[in-house]
Scaffold this motif. Structure first.
Motif, mmCIF file in Angstrom:
data_model
loop_
_atom_site.group_PDB
_atom_site.id
_atom_site.type_symbol
_atom_site.label_atom_id
_atom_site.label_comp_id
_atom_site.label_asym_id
_atom_site.label_seq_id
_atom_site.Cartn_x
_atom_site.Cartn_y
_atom_site.Cartn_z
ATOM 1 N N ASN A 208 -6.878 3.421 -3.782
ATOM 2 C CA ASN A 208 -8.177 3.171 -4.079
ATOM 3 C C ASN A 208 -9.172 2.683 -3.033
ATOM 4 O O ASN A 208 -8.465 2.553 -2.006
ATOM 5 C CB ASN A 208 -8.229 1.929 -5.154
ATOM 6 N N ARG A 209 -10.553 2.720 -3.242
ATOM 7 C CA ARG A 209 -11.447 2.374 -2.029
ATOM 8 C C ARG A 209 -11.086 1.171 -1.209
ATOM 9 O O ARG A 209 -10.887 1.282 0.146
ATOM 10 C CB ARG A 209 -12.704 2.592 -2.674
ATOM 11 N N ARG A 210 -10.634 0.053 -1.876
ATOM 12 C CA ARG A 210 -10.439 -1.035 -1.250
ATOM 13 C C ARG A 210 -9.018 -1.087 -0.313
ATOM 14 O O ARG A 210 -9.327 -1.459 0.721
ATOM 15 C CB ARG A 210 -10.227 -2.107 -2.336
ATOM 16 N N SER A 211 -7.947 -0.268 -0.840
ATOM 17 C CA SER A 211 -6.745 -0.314 0.094
ATOM 18 C C SER A 211 -7.307 0.662 1.105
ATOM 19 O O SER A 211 -6.803 0.512 2.442
ATOM 20 C CB SER A 211 -5.591 0.286 -0.777
ATOM 21 N N ASP B 115 -14.673 -8.323 11.146
ATOM 22 C CA ASP B 115 -14.751 -9.021 10.247
ATOM 23 C C ASP B 115 -15.848 -10.172 10.126
ATOM 24 O O ASP B 115 -15.997 -11.079 11.060
ATOM 25 C CB ASP B 115 -13.221 -9.875 9.981
ATOM 26 N N ASP C 121 -10.033 1.232 2.733
ATOM 27 C CA ASP C 121 -10.747 0.569 3.674
ATOM 28 C C ASP C 121 -10.022 -0.236 4.456
ATOM 29 O O ASP C 121 -10.315 -0.675 5.744
ATOM 30 C CB ASP C 121 -12.164 -0.038 3.050
ATOM 31 N N SER C 122 -9.108 -1.034 3.824
ATOM 32 C CA SER C 122 -8.413 -1.964 4.667
ATOM 33 C C SER C 122 -7.456 -1.311 5.726
ATOM 34 O O SER C 122 -7.331 -1.859 6.836
ATOM 35 C CB SER C 122 -7.518 -2.863 3.566
ATOM 36 N N GLN D 70 0.804 -1.388 -0.126
ATOM 37 C CA GLN D 70 -0.040 -0.028 0.139
ATOM 38 C C GLN D 70 0.773 1.153 -0.061
ATOM 39 O O GLN D 70 0.397 2.198 -0.801
ATOM 40 C CB GLN D 70 -1.014 -0.061 1.410
ATOM 41 N N LYS E 194 -9.569 -0.231 8.851
ATOM 42 C CA LYS E 194 -9.767 -1.293 9.642
ATOM 43 C C LYS E 194 -8.848 -1.688 10.845
ATOM 44 O O LYS E 194 -8.858 -1.849 11.762
ATOM 45 C CB LYS E 194 -10.018 -2.817 8.867
#
Length: 402
Positions: free
Chosen positions: A30-33, A73, A35-36, A19, A39
């Motif tokens: 990007n949104r996925r990274s 999760d 959001d990860s 990342q 968390k």
């Protein structure tokens, strides 16, 4: 405490190497990274808010946590509910450790199960009887004297034992999950009883022992179920005799013969987190019960113990019912054929139709009778009740049938 991160600062502190490299190349995530990363941030802060958009956004964090919170999760939670009694079992183990009521840090899984109240002393003794014909006979006598089983139905006790044995694997999954959440330290250690008493087994030596056992089982064409349910079979007796000899010849790392008689695996379980962290664990994975936990811990524990015992019985009875239906279907479809009419005439001279069907089924006559008379489920339920009576002296309970 409050802290505001720029996106670059957030990636630097909480991002993975991949990342960080992606952000350096693109100046954004990007949104996925993103959001990860969030968390992971939520494991350190009570409140995390995103302000702005794109590479200019800021992340406002407040309420620094003393202990790292569990990663949220949904997949973990849903997966852990596949066994009905898994959630109340998690609660029982977590609260027991929180109160620090354990007497030892390292024990076998069976003793941990008793320690946590997941099984009774008598059930633990039944599971141990898999390795002792003398102890197993005491349990057979107990089941017969209680009126639960008859002499020719003892194989049902072996089937019940196999169902009970599943609690060990379920407990391991709970402990592994708690370790991943940072609640406990959890590791295993192999032990053995040899000519010089109790010894710890080096992992490399244990690897060789287990390999030798697998090869010996293959040689004698036996599986684990045979060793429990078919103790009097010739191939099982041959395996046990050779295995006993093989164990006695095992040497330690210095070449000294250990003279091992038997071995077992112990697990060290040590509470790592604070009471607050245990509460967050329950909040994350047992959210439906959290309000009761906060308001009345004793009531919370008692309700979960009752819930666990009920759901565990339901789980065992579901599996017993599946086997019952399977056996009835087998009996229904059972066909007996002979090579020639002469063979049939000769064999039928010695056996009745019922005896021939039982031979083909390969199943104890007494247990088959329980299936056909629809008493199989009733007897399995009676065994569960017999082995889950609490508050007695285990030694006296078995001495009474010796």
């Amino acid at each position: 405490m409050e802290k505001i991160f720029t996106l670059a600062e957030l990636v630097e502190e909480y991002g993975t190497e991949v990342q960080k490299e992606s952000f350096e190349n693109n100046g954004n995530l990007n949104r996925r990274s993103f959001d990860s990363i969030i968390k992971r941030v939520e494991q350190d802060w009570e409140s995390v808010k995103e302000e702005g958009r794109g590479s200019k956004r800021k992340i406002k964090c407040s309420g620094k946590l003393e202990d790292k919170a569990m990663k949220k999760d949904g997949r973990v939670r849903s997966g852990r509910q596949q066994v009905e009694h898994r959630i109340p079992m998690d609660v029982i183990v977590a609260t027991h450790l929180e109160y620090d009521m354990t007497q030892q840090a390292s024990m076998s899984l069976g003793k941990w199960a008793v320690e946590f109240g997941l099984i009774t002393e008598l059930e633990y003794d039944l599971l141990r009887s898999r390795h002792s014909s003398k102890l197993r006979q005491k349990h057979i006598d107990k089941a017969i004297q209680s009126g639960t089983l008859e002499e020719d139905q003892t194989k049902l006790l072996d089937e019940f034992t196999q169902h009970c044995l599943e609690i060990y694997g379920q407990l391991v999954k709970t402990l592994e999950h708690m370790e991943k959440c940072g609640i406990i330290l959890f590791y295993e250690n192999w032990m053995a009883y040899g000519k010089d008493g109790k010894v710890s087994i080096n992992p490399e030596i244990m690897k060789k022992i287990l390999k030798a056992r697998r090869e010996l089982m293959k040689k004698h064409e036996v599986v684990e179920f045979n060793l429990t349910a078919h103790r009097n079979a010739k191939k099982v007796k041959n395996f046990n005799r050779e295995w006993k000899e093989t164990l006695a010849e095992v040497k330690d790392e210095n070449g000294n013969k250990l003279g091992i008689k038997y071995y077992w695996k112990e697990y060290a379980v040590i509470l790592k987190a604070s009471s607050k962290a245990v509460q967050r664990y329950l909040e994350t994975y047992c959210v439906d019960s959290l309000e009761v936990y906060v308001n009345d811990k004793d009531l919370f524990i008692n309700e979960n113990v009752a819930d666990y015992e009920l759901k565990r019985k339901v789980n065992i009875m579901k599996k017993a019912e599946k086997r019952h239906k399977q056996k009835l279907q087998e009996y229904k479809e059972q066909k007996i054929s002979f090579a020639t009419a002469e063979d049939e005439e000769w064999i039928r001279f010695f056996y009745t139709q019922q005896e021939l069907e039982d031979i083909v089924a390969g199943y104890d006559l007494g247990v088959k009778r329980l299936h056909l008379q629809n008493l199989y489920m009733e007897r399995m339920g009676q065994l569960f009740e017999l082995y889950n009576i609490k508050g007695y002296n285990n030694k006296k309970h078995l001495e009474g049938v010796s």
